[in-house]
Structure formats: C-alpha cells, structure tokens
Design a protein around this motif. Structure first.
Motif, PDB file in Angstrom:
ATOM      1  N   VAL A  12       0.855  -1.172   0.000  1.00 48.36           N
ATOM      2  CA  VAL A  12       0.000   0.000   0.000  1.00 48.36           C
ATOM      3  C   VAL A  12       0.896   1.227   0.000  1.00 48.36           C
ATOM      4  O   VAL A  12       1.898   1.266   0.701  1.00 48.36           O
ATOM      5  CB  VAL A  12      -0.898   0.016   1.260  1.00 48.36           C
ATOM      6  CG1 VAL A  12      -1.788   1.236   1.274  1.00 48.36           C
ATOM      7  CG2 VAL A  12      -1.713  -1.263   1.353  1.00 48.36           C
ATOM      8  N   ILE A  13       0.523   2.222  -0.779  1.00 51.18           N
ATOM      9  CA  ILE A  13       1.261   3.484  -0.790  1.00 51.18           C
ATOM     10  C   ILE A  13       0.423   4.515  -0.064  1.00 51.18           C
ATOM     11  O   ILE A  13      -0.782   4.626  -0.301  1.00 51.18           O
ATOM     12  CB  ILE A  13       1.542   3.963  -2.229  1.00 51.18           C
ATOM     13  CG1 ILE A  13       2.415   2.963  -2.964  1.00 51.18           C
ATOM     14  CG2 ILE A  13       2.216   5.333  -2.206  1.00 51.18           C
ATOM     15  CD1 ILE A  13       2.616   3.290  -4.428  1.00 51.18           C
TER      16      ILE A  13
ATOM     17  N   SER B  72       6.391  12.330  -4.495  1.00 51.51           N
ATOM     18  CA  SER B  72       5.848  12.000  -3.174  1.00 51.51           C
ATOM     19  C   SER B  72       5.403  10.541  -3.114  1.00 51.51           C
ATOM     20  O   SER B  72       5.502   9.902  -2.071  1.00 51.51           O
ATOM     21  CB  SER B  72       4.703  12.945  -2.790  1.00 51.51           C
ATOM     22  OG  SER B  72       3.508  12.595  -3.433  1.00 51.51           O
ATOM     23  N   LEU B  73       4.923  10.005  -4.233  1.00 53.21           N
ATOM     24  CA  LEU B  73       4.530   8.602  -4.276  1.00 53.21           C
ATOM     25  C   LEU B  73       5.743   7.668  -4.302  1.00 53.21           C
ATOM     26  O   LEU B  73       5.654   6.510  -3.902  1.00 53.21           O
ATOM     27  CB  LEU B  73       3.646   8.334  -5.493  1.00 53.21           C
ATOM     28  CG  LEU B  73       2.287   9.042  -5.489  1.00 53.21           C
ATOM     29  CD1 LEU B  73       1.585   8.839  -6.817  1.00 53.21           C
ATOM     30  CD2 LEU B  73       1.428   8.562  -4.345  1.00 53.21           C
ATOM     31  N   LEU B  74       6.852   8.183  -4.771  1.00 55.54           N
ATOM     32  CA  LEU B  74       8.095   7.409  -4.813  1.00 55.54           C
ATOM     33  C   LEU B  74       9.009   7.796  -3.652  1.00 55.54           C
ATOM     34  O   LEU B  74      10.212   7.649  -3.740  1.00 55.54           O
ATOM     35  CB  LEU B  74       8.827   7.669  -6.139  1.00 55.54           C
ATOM     36  CG  LEU B  74       8.112   7.229  -7.407  1.00 55.54           C
ATOM     37  CD1 LEU B  74       8.819   7.775  -8.638  1.00 55.54           C
ATOM     38  CD2 LEU B  74       8.016   5.719  -7.466  1.00 55.54           C
ATOM     39  N   ARG B  75       8.438   8.253  -2.567  1.00 58.72           N
ATOM     40  CA  ARG B  75       9.206   8.885  -1.499  1.00 58.72           C
ATOM     41  C   ARG B  75      10.365   8.062  -0.961  1.00 58.72           C
ATOM     42  O   ARG B  75      11.380   8.618  -0.624  1.00 58.72           O
ATOM     43  CB  ARG B  75       8.294   9.329  -0.374  1.00 58.72           C
ATOM     44  CG  ARG B  75       7.694   8.191   0.419  1.00 58.72           C
ATOM     45  CD  ARG B  75       6.683   8.692   1.427  1.00 58.72           C
ATOM     46  NE  ARG B  75       6.094   7.599   2.139  1.00 58.72           N
ATOM     47  CZ  ARG B  75       5.167   6.792   1.648  1.00 58.72           C
ATOM     48  NH1 ARG B  75       4.730   6.969   0.438  1.00 58.72           N
ATOM     49  NH2 ARG B  75       4.683   5.802   2.373  1.00 58.72           N
TER      50      ARG B  75
ATOM     51  N   LYS C 175      15.309  12.374  -8.092  1.00 58.08           N
ATOM     52  CA  LYS C 175      15.087  13.819  -8.063  1.00 58.08           C
ATOM     53  C   LYS C 175      15.369  14.511  -9.399  1.00 58.08           C
ATOM     54  O   LYS C 175      14.668  15.440  -9.772  1.00 58.08           O
ATOM     55  CB  LYS C 175      15.937  14.446  -6.964  1.00 58.08           C
ATOM     56  CG  LYS C 175      15.400  15.763  -6.509  1.00 58.08           C
ATOM     57  CD  LYS C 175      15.220  15.740  -5.016  1.00 58.08           C
ATOM     58  CE  LYS C 175      14.663  17.019  -4.526  1.00 58.08           C
ATOM     59  NZ  LYS C 175      13.334  16.955  -4.066  1.00 58.08           N
ATOM     60  N   ASN C 176      16.376  14.080 -10.135  1.00 61.66           N
ATOM     61  CA  ASN C 176      16.757  14.761 -11.376  1.00 61.66           C
ATOM     62  C   ASN C 176      16.201  14.103 -12.635  1.00 61.66           C
ATOM     63  O   ASN C 176      16.539  14.508 -13.735  1.00 61.66           O
ATOM     64  CB  ASN C 176      18.282  14.861 -11.467  1.00 61.66           C
ATOM     65  CG  ASN C 176      18.839  15.717 -10.343  1.00 61.66           C
ATOM     66  OD1 ASN C 176      18.259  16.743 -10.004  1.00 61.66           O
ATOM     67  ND2 ASN C 176      19.935  15.284  -9.760  1.00 61.66           N
ATOM     68  N   MET C 177      15.345  13.110 -12.469  1.00 60.55           N
ATOM     69  CA  MET C 177      14.779  12.423 -13.634  1.00 60.55           C
ATOM     70  C   MET C 177      13.658  13.239 -14.262  1.00 60.55           C
ATOM     71  O   MET C 177      12.996  14.039 -13.599  1.00 60.55           O
ATOM     72  CB  MET C 177      14.234  11.062 -13.233  1.00 60.55           C
ATOM     73  CG  MET C 177      15.273  10.048 -12.931  1.00 60.55           C
ATOM     74  SD  MET C 177      14.445   8.467 -12.639  1.00 60.55           S
ATOM     75  CE  MET C 177      15.810   7.377 -12.807  1.00 60.55           C
TER      76      MET C 177
ATOM     77  N   ILE D  86       8.616   4.651 -13.729  1.00 58.32           N
ATOM     78  CA  ILE D  86       9.002   4.049 -12.448  1.00 58.32           C
ATOM     79  C   ILE D  86       7.783   3.917 -11.544  1.00 58.32           C
ATOM     80  O   ILE D  86       7.586   2.893 -10.882  1.00 58.32           O
ATOM     81  CB  ILE D  86      10.115   4.877 -11.782  1.00 58.32           C
ATOM     82  CG1 ILE D  86      11.395   4.781 -12.621  1.00 58.32           C
ATOM     83  CG2 ILE D  86      10.367   4.420 -10.351  1.00 58.32           C
ATOM     84  CD1 ILE D  86      12.442   5.807 -12.279  1.00 58.32           C
ATOM     85  N   LEU D  87       6.939   4.948 -11.535  1.00 54.46           N
ATOM     86  CA  LEU D  87       5.727   4.909 -10.715  1.00 54.46           C
ATOM     87  C   LEU D  87       4.807   3.777 -11.151  1.00 54.46           C
ATOM     88  O   LEU D  87       4.270   3.053 -10.313  1.00 54.46           O
ATOM     89  CB  LEU D  87       4.996   6.251 -10.785  1.00 54.46           C
ATOM     90  CG  LEU D  87       3.713   6.332  -9.970  1.00 54.46           C
ATOM     91  CD1 LEU D  87       3.995   6.151  -8.481  1.00 54.46           C
ATOM     92  CD2 LEU D  87       3.009   7.659 -10.226  1.00 54.46           C
TER      93      LEU D  87
END
Length: 160
Positions: free
Chosen positions: A49-50, A66-69, A76-78, A86-87
C-alpha cells in the motif's frame, strides 16, 4: 466506530467496480488512524500500500516524487516521463493507494482537475484502487465531474 467504514472499504476493494473511495469527516475523527490500521493489516509480501498526502500545488512531477518517497533521492533529477514509468512499476504491485489531506486538492479548480486526470491515467494503467481521506465533503465536488463520480464510492465518517 470503524466497523461500518471497514466493511465499506472491503466491499470497495474486493467487489466494487469503483476506482476511487472518498472518506470525509471532521478533523480528529480518526480517518488517518483508520488508514494506518488498514495499511498495517494489508501490507504483506503479496500486497503493498502506498500512503501520501495530497499536494498543495499543481505540480504532477512533485506528486509523483511524493509517491516514490522511499526512493526519492535517486529520482530527483529524472524527467517526468521517466518518473511515470518508475511509478507505474511501483504501483502495479500495490493493491491500493491512500491520499490523506485530500481537501488540499480543493484549493483550485486547476489542481483538482489536473490531479484527477493524472489519477485516472494511473488507475487505467494499473487498475489500482485509491482511497482519499479529507475533512471537506467531496460529494458536491463530484457532482460537477460525472466521470469521476461514476467511478467513486463516498463515505462520510461521523462520530457515533
């Protein structure tokens, strides 16, 4: 107090065609506590669960971060396109997503609409269920957006 809400949530997760569940109630009534209890119960090797908070700003890239926290420092630089890929990978292994403080989405029409365009894309790509928690009733907002309302379950949490 949460028995009825838990039953509604289980029906939403296991049997409903809806993709979005909105739970509203006054501050301090236990929405976040309920969500954290669900997460503790449902997080396992087979199900993850996210949990995140609704954004204050209309910035899809920051919301994705924030979902990939957990992995945020690496991403950060993608580009936003890479972050979306990725998400999708991360969300595809999740059963549901919890977005707390959802009243933040109501700060502007643009934020509300852009958020739901993005979340509709995410749901369509992954078939994830999304639980929104907030202090402001969503029912009147959803009446304006029939495509979201038809895919939603609404629950008002009140003290008993």
């Amino acid at each position: 107090m949460f028995t009825d809400l838990k039953q509604s949530f289980e029906k939403f997760i296991n049997h409903s065609q809806a993709n979005f569940m909105f739970v509203d109630g006054s501050t301090g009534i236990g929405k976040t506590t309920f969500a954290k209890e669900l997460i503790r119960e449902l997080n396992s090797d087979e199900t993850s669960v996210i949990y995140t908070q609704a954004p204050y700003i209309d910035n899809e890239r920051e919301f994705i971060l924030s979902l990939l926290r957990e992995e945020m420092i690496f991403y950060k630089n993608m580009s936003k396109a890479d972050l979306k890929t990725i998400l999708l990978r991360k969300v595809s292994s999740c059963r549901f997503l919890v977005i707390d403080d959802s009243q933040n989405l109501l700060h502007s029409y643009r934020l509300w609409m852009n958020h739901f365009l993005f979340m509709s894309w995410l749901v369509n790509e992954t078939d994830i269920k999304i639980l929104y928690l907030g202090t402001i009733p969503f029912e009147h907002k959803l009446e304006e957006y029939d495509t979201i309302r038809r895919r939603s379950v609404i629950y008002n949490l009140t003290a008993s």
